[in-house]
Design an enzyme around this catalytic site. Sequence first.
Site, PDB file in Angstrom:
ATOM      1  CE  LYS A  58      34.547  38.720  43.231  1.00 33.61           C
ATOM      2  NZ  LYS A  58      34.370  38.246  41.854  1.00 33.61           N
ATOM      3  CG  ASP A  77      30.240  43.877  48.120  1.00 38.66           C
ATOM      4  OD1 ASP A  77      29.574  44.015  47.080  1.00 38.66           O
ATOM      5  OD2 ASP A  77      30.882  42.837  48.385  1.00 38.66           O
ATOM      6  CE1 TYR A 119      28.500  41.695  40.116  1.00 38.42           C
ATOM      7  CE2 TYR A 119      26.589  42.935  39.352  1.00 38.42           C
ATOM      8  CZ  TYR A 119      27.222  41.718  39.567  1.00 38.42           C
ATOM      9  OH  TYR A 119      26.592  40.540  39.249  1.00 38.42           O
TER      10      TYR A 119
HETATM   11  P1  KE4 Z   1      29.018  36.683  42.868  1.00 38.13           P
HETATM   12  O1  KE4 Z   1      27.496  36.571  43.040  1.00 38.13           O
HETATM   13  O2  KE4 Z   1      29.426  36.821  41.420  1.00 38.13           O
HETATM   14  O3  KE4 Z   1      29.763  35.575  43.618  1.00 38.13           O
HETATM   15  O4  KE4 Z   1      29.475  38.020  43.622  1.00 38.13           O
HETATM   16  C1  KE4 Z   1      28.860  39.224  43.278  1.00 38.13           C
HETATM   17  C2  KE4 Z   1      29.772  40.371  43.676  1.00 38.13           C
HETATM   18  C3  KE4 Z   1      29.464  41.098  44.811  1.00 38.13           C
HETATM   19  N1  KE4 Z   1      30.251  42.122  45.220  1.00 38.13           N
HETATM   20  C4  KE4 Z   1      31.367  42.454  44.528  1.00 38.13           C
HETATM   21  C5  KE4 Z   1      32.213  43.593  45.011  1.00 38.13           C
HETATM   22  C6  KE4 Z   1      31.730  41.739  43.355  1.00 38.13           C
HETATM   23  O5  KE4 Z   1      32.840  42.097  42.675  1.00 38.13           O
HETATM   24  C7  KE4 Z   1      30.920  40.680  42.923  1.00 38.13           C
HETATM   25  C8  KE4 Z   1      31.225  39.883  41.666  1.00 38.13           C
HETATM   26  N2  KE4 Z   1      32.351  40.324  40.907  1.00 38.13           N
HETATM   27  C9  KE4 Z   1      32.327  40.032  39.504  1.00 38.13           C
HETATM   28  C10 KE4 Z   1      33.593  40.663  38.892  1.00 38.13           C
HETATM   29  N3  KE4 Z   1      33.357  41.989  38.494  1.00 38.13           N
HETATM   30  C11 KE4 Z   1      32.196  38.572  39.230  1.00 38.13           C
HETATM   31  C12 KE4 Z   1      32.489  38.176  37.805  1.00 38.13           C
HETATM   32  C13 KE4 Z   1      31.239  37.833  37.056  1.00 38.13           C
HETATM   33  O6  KE4 Z   1      30.196  38.489  37.265  1.00 38.13           O
HETATM   34  O7  KE4 Z   1      31.332  36.884  36.241  1.00 38.13           O
END
Ligand code: KE4
Length: 432
Positions: free
Chosen positions: A268, A240, A145
Amino acid sequence: MNPMTQSDTLFQRAQHSIPGGVNSPVRAFKAVGGTPPFIQSAQGARVVDVDNRHYIDYIGSWGPMICGHAHPEVVEAVQKAMSRGASFGAPTEKEVQLAETIINLVPSIEMVRLVNSGTEATMSAVRLARAATGRDSLLMFEGCYHGHGDAFLAKAGSGLATFGVPSSPGVPQATVQQTLTLPYNNLQAVNDLFARHDAGIAAVIVEPVAGNMGCVPPEPGFLQGLATICRRHGTLLIFDEVMTGFRVARGGAQELYGVTPDLTTLGKIIGGGLPVGAYGGRRDLMQQIAPSGPVYQAGTLSGNPLATAAGLATLNILSQPGFYETLEWRCQRLCAGISSILESNAIPHVATRVGSMFGLFFTNNKTVKNFDEANTSDRIRFNRWFHGMLQQGIFLAPSQFEAGFLSIAHDDAIIDATLDAAQQVAFTLTVP
Ligand code: KE4
């Protein structure tokens, strides 16, 4: 029928004003059922819900809280910044300090742009890669993701590695037409794809440790193999590291595995709980970003004083000697302890861990190397494990396809309490 809790009441109320009652889907407990605890406060390794129930927290806001919740140095930094004004829309010294700190800590980053989320970071990095190569195709891996940017909401079309089809309504077919997907950890499939794809691929984007299909580590040679194939074909490699950055090592997965990507995305932890994302890498690439170059990207609150203050305080704390060694030892003890408890109850499972991110699959498989294998996990057993642990005061990730996170505040007493809870719950999993 159990009496309504405050969380029940709030969840019902929230669903009238917010889609699903939450501002991010995974929080709604759809995968595991039940009502999500509404959190009122947190400190160190613990969170407290609106019914004053205390939990040991292994979500950690999905990664950012590696220093523990409400760390006094982070709190003080943000309070000081707030007293001087929340945001100016003009450059500040703290943005330069945060950029320089990231560059010093992450091996491949020579120049970096701060944004407001991991999604913004990955969207921008792919736009840059397409501009720099003059190509459009993008390769990603099933189960990874990269945020909710349209290009990433693609799933494998019919047959292996054909052009993507949308994985969400609202994403035009044309947008994901250029998104290819392959099984994670399958280097041969990557080789075969590049051999067939003479139009050239702009970028390969990969979670160097997958954390969005549960925690799935890279197979030996997978990451280095991607780098070699990309270099041979003039394709840019994007790590990523939104989740793995400053998580699996101070310099992220690229330091841990000794592989140099062309671009890296972060998020994060670099915001310490406030909204920060970043993308960076080779100077010749990053200088193509506006205003020094033609590739446009912008953001009202990018690099704002509060977020950079929280991020700098966090990176300062995790730069202390012994920080990662302590996390490694404690997370190893936690995961080995849980696995031993499950084994002694004859519960088949695969436990995975890299640094202080970890996963658990209730599967008869001996390994979990990709999304199909992650999918063999017994979801009913996982849900019973999740809710059993929640009742014991242990808040795990509410989905089989998420990773768990430890913070430096998870001390030996916290690990012991978690293992005691696991002992209680494992036994219940043995009865049908
Ligand atoms: P954000 O847009 O949520 O800050 O980041 C997206 C993203 C991009 N790349 C990786 C590897 C990520 O894990 C994420 C976001 N992770 C999720 C957890 N699986 C955030 C939690 C959520 O979506 O509420």
